[in-house]
Design a protein around this motif. Structure first.
Motif, PDB file in Angstrom:
ATOM      1  N   ASP A 187       0.873  -1.183   0.000  1.00  0.00           N
ATOM      2  CA  ASP A 187       0.000   0.000   0.000  1.00  0.00           C
ATOM      3  C   ASP A 187       0.904   1.225   0.000  1.00  0.00           C
ATOM      4  OD1 ASP A 187      -1.732   2.091   0.406  1.00  0.00           O
ATOM      5  OD2 ASP A 187      -2.808   1.169   2.073  1.00  0.00           O
ATOM      6  N   THR A 188       1.105   1.821  -1.169  1.00  0.00           N
ATOM      7  CA  THR A 188       2.085   2.909  -1.295  1.00  0.00           C
ATOM      8  C   THR A 188       1.581   4.232  -0.731  1.00  0.00           C
ATOM      9  OG1 THR A 188       1.313   3.389  -3.549  1.00  0.00           O
ATOM     10  CG2 THR A 188       3.164   1.856  -3.308  1.00  0.00           C
ATOM     11  N   ILE A 195       9.897   8.388  -0.233  1.00  0.00           N
ATOM     12  CA  ILE A 195       9.544   7.900  -1.567  1.00  0.00           C
ATOM     13  C   ILE A 195       8.101   8.261  -1.897  1.00  0.00           C
ATOM     14  CG2 ILE A 195       9.260   5.855  -3.007  1.00  0.00           C
ATOM     15  CD1 ILE A 195      12.147   6.568  -2.522  1.00  0.00           C
ATOM     16  N   LYS A 196       7.217   8.120  -0.909  1.00  0.00           N
ATOM     17  CA  LYS A 196       5.818   8.514  -1.112  1.00  0.00           C
ATOM     18  C   LYS A 196       5.723  10.005  -1.430  1.00  0.00           C
ATOM     19  CE  LYS A 196       1.506   9.162   1.429  1.00  0.00           C
ATOM     20  NZ  LYS A 196       0.795   8.978   2.723  1.00  0.00           N
ATOM     21  N   LYS A 197       6.473  10.809  -0.684  1.00  0.00           N
ATOM     22  CA  LYS A 197       6.443  12.259  -0.912  1.00  0.00           C
ATOM     23  C   LYS A 197       6.931  12.605  -2.312  1.00  0.00           C
ATOM     24  CE  LYS A 197       7.164  13.440   3.964  1.00  0.00           C
ATOM     25  NZ  LYS A 197       8.105  14.049   4.946  1.00  0.00           N
ATOM     26  N   LEU A 280       0.909   3.944 -11.775  1.00  0.00           N
ATOM     27  CA  LEU A 280      -0.127   3.025 -11.310  1.00  0.00           C
ATOM     28  C   LEU A 280       0.112   2.544  -9.876  1.00  0.00           C
ATOM     29  CD1 LEU A 280      -0.560   0.873 -14.549  1.00  0.00           C
ATOM     30  CD2 LEU A 280      -1.784   2.945 -13.870  1.00  0.00           C
ATOM     31  N   MET A 281       1.385   2.337  -9.535  1.00  0.00           N
ATOM     32  CA  MET A 281       1.694   1.826  -8.201  1.00  0.00           C
ATOM     33  C   MET A 281       1.812   2.928  -7.166  1.00  0.00           C
ATOM     34  SD  MET A 281       1.953  -1.499  -7.730  1.00  0.00           S
ATOM     35  CE  MET A 281       3.033  -1.538  -6.295  1.00  0.00           C
ATOM     36  N   PHE A 282       2.632   3.953  -7.468  1.00  0.00           N
ATOM     37  CA  PHE A 282       2.976   4.933  -6.435  1.00  0.00           C
ATOM     38  C   PHE A 282       2.118   6.193  -6.463  1.00  0.00           C
ATOM     39  CE2 PHE A 282       6.639   2.194  -6.532  1.00  0.00           C
ATOM     40  CZ  PHE A 282       6.977   2.093  -5.189  1.00  0.00           C
ATOM     41  N   LYS A 283       1.701   6.635  -7.616  1.00  0.00           N
ATOM     42  CA  LYS A 283       0.842   7.819  -7.658  1.00  0.00           C
ATOM     43  C   LYS A 283      -0.625   7.459  -7.426  1.00  0.00           C
ATOM     44  CE  LYS A 283       3.450  11.233 -10.319  1.00  0.00           C
ATOM     45  NZ  LYS A 283       3.275  12.294  -9.279  1.00  0.00           N
ATOM     46  N   ALA A 288      -3.052  -1.758  -4.421  1.00  0.00           N
ATOM     47  CA  ALA A 288      -3.691  -1.894  -3.114  1.00  0.00           C
ATOM     48  C   ALA A 288      -5.204  -1.716  -3.203  1.00  0.00           C
ATOM     49  CB  ALA A 288      -3.099  -0.886  -2.131  1.00  0.00           C
ATOM     50  N   LYS A 289      -5.653  -0.914  -4.163  1.00  0.00           N
ATOM     51  CA  LYS A 289      -7.089  -0.648  -4.328  1.00  0.00           C
ATOM     52  C   LYS A 289      -7.804  -1.731  -5.133  1.00  0.00           C
ATOM     53  CE  LYS A 289      -6.409   4.385  -4.262  1.00  0.00           C
ATOM     54  NZ  LYS A 289      -6.460   5.634  -5.084  1.00  0.00           N
TER      55      LYS A 289
END
Length: 383
Positions: A187-188, A195-197, A280-283, A288-289
């Motif tokens: 869950d990013t 990295i999330k920021k 698709l993964m991080f933004k 996770a959805k």
């Protein structure tokens, strides 16, 4: 020798034309030993800035040579146990992090802990011809590997290899006997790591421009620069101060050179694959959805029902504990079959840290063996 005791150059040595004169002054003031130390420092600094590529530490053979990877087999002899497939990270550095060095190798630890059939993905650096490979391509080759190994494996996913392994387990749940996710961002949006920021603060166009500059690939040197800039004081200053402080410590040099062979030799990624991961993964956090499509089907983590082990680092600023442990509530695996383990240290230490390899991974290996025995009993009970 401590940093406080370090003999640092008194005169400016960064301008090549004046280096001999500065060195001569130091010879006069500090003596021949200081000058020799400076010469040694220059040679070692060059080694850690331009080291040769890292190598696999444990004897192995290549079973398959696919478009995206080489499948390496470390098994000392044939075994009927469920194969343990270590899915190494494919995020800008060599897969050798899974087999870093003698005495500091996850592969070596798993074998020494009684797992007899251990293999690893050796992801290839993207060539210009690979620029259009997407995540589906990597899932396809993973499926070729699993089928070649008999159609059922225990997956050990490290970092990016973790989310790819989780995707594979969603798409082919019947082919995964057990799943280990170590430092894997599932869950990013969880946590608040750097990295999330970065993923949310930088527009996609920036990443697209970098891919365009790499002629359709995300060049490893770009990613390495980004990682270094997360800790610029360490990467551009402190490590050289520490190197000079340990100028007479040969073991320190050896350890530093070993790490830099892996760290300073990044690999390139296909542009399409990289941009998919970012968007698709991080933004958008689609995996996770339950909104990520893999090999033609929407991937749902609820389809993963196999026993799962979640491993996170307490000070990991690449993949925070929240991103790993979020899998507990997203997977379809019963709660009693999920193990969560938070260990001291950062991201890389999860895979090659001496303490984690000694104290944690042997227990994970025994956990995998327990799942293997369960699979054997289930096979024998079949009519």
């Amino acid at each position: 020798m401590t940093s406080e005791q370090a003999k640092t150059p008194r005169y400016e040595h960064c301008v090549p034309a004046f280096w001999p004169m500065a060195a001569a002054i130091e010879m006069e003031e500090k003596g021949l030993q200081a000058f020799q130390n400076n010469l040694r420092f220059v040679a070692e600094a060059e080694k850690i800035e331009n080291p040769p590529p890292s190598e696999w530490a444990t004897e192995n053979k290549i079973l398959l040579d696919l478009d995206t990877m080489r499948l390496r087999d470390f098994s000392p002899k044939k075994s009927d146990a469920v194969p343990v497939l270590v899915d190494a990270p494919y995020a800008g550095h060599s897969s050798t992090i899974a087999d870093y060095a003698k005495g500091q190798s996850l592969i070596e630890t798993l074998l020494a802990s009684g797992l007899s059939h251990v293999l690893a993905t050796d992801w290839k650096s993207a060539t210009p011809e690979m620029r259009n490979y997407d995540i589906d391509k990597y899932l396809e080759d993973m499926n070729v590997v699993v089928d070649d190994l008999g159609g059922r494996v225990a997956l050990v996913g490290l970092c990016q290899g973790g989310w790819l392994s989780a995707m594979y387990a969603c798409r082919f749940p019947e082919k995964v006997a057990s799943l280990v996710l170590a430092g894997a961002p599932i869950d990013t949006d969880a946590g608040n790591g750097p990295i999330k920021k970065l993923a949310h603060s930088l527009p996609l166009s920036i990443y697209e421009e970098m891919v365009a500059a790499g002629d359709g690939r995300m060049l490893g040197q770009y990613m390495l620069a980004g990682l270094k800039n997360m800790h610029p004081g360490v990467q551009y200053g402190k490590k050289f101060v520490d190197l000079y402080a340990h100028i007479e410590d040969k073991s320190y040099f050896k350890r530093t050179e070993q790490f830099e062979r892996w760290y300073e030799n990044p690999i390139d990624l296909p542009g399409i694959y990289y941009l998919q991961a970012i968007r698709l993964m991080f933004k958008e956090n689609r995996f996770a959805k339950g909104e990520f499509t893999g090999l033609g089907r929407a991937l749902s983590l609820k389809d993963v029902t196999c026993p799962t082990y979640l491993l996170a680092g307490a000070s990991d600023d690449i993949t925070t504990r929240e991103q790993v442990f979020a899998a507990e509530h997203l997977l379809g695996t019963p709660q009693e079959q999920i193990v969560k383990n938070l260990v001291p240290g950062g991201h890389i230490g999860l895979f090659m840290g001496s303490r984690t390899l000694k104290d944690v991974w042997p227990g994970i290996a025994q956990w995998i063996k327990g799942q293997q025995r369960r699979c054997i009993r289930a096979r024998r009970a079949m009519p």
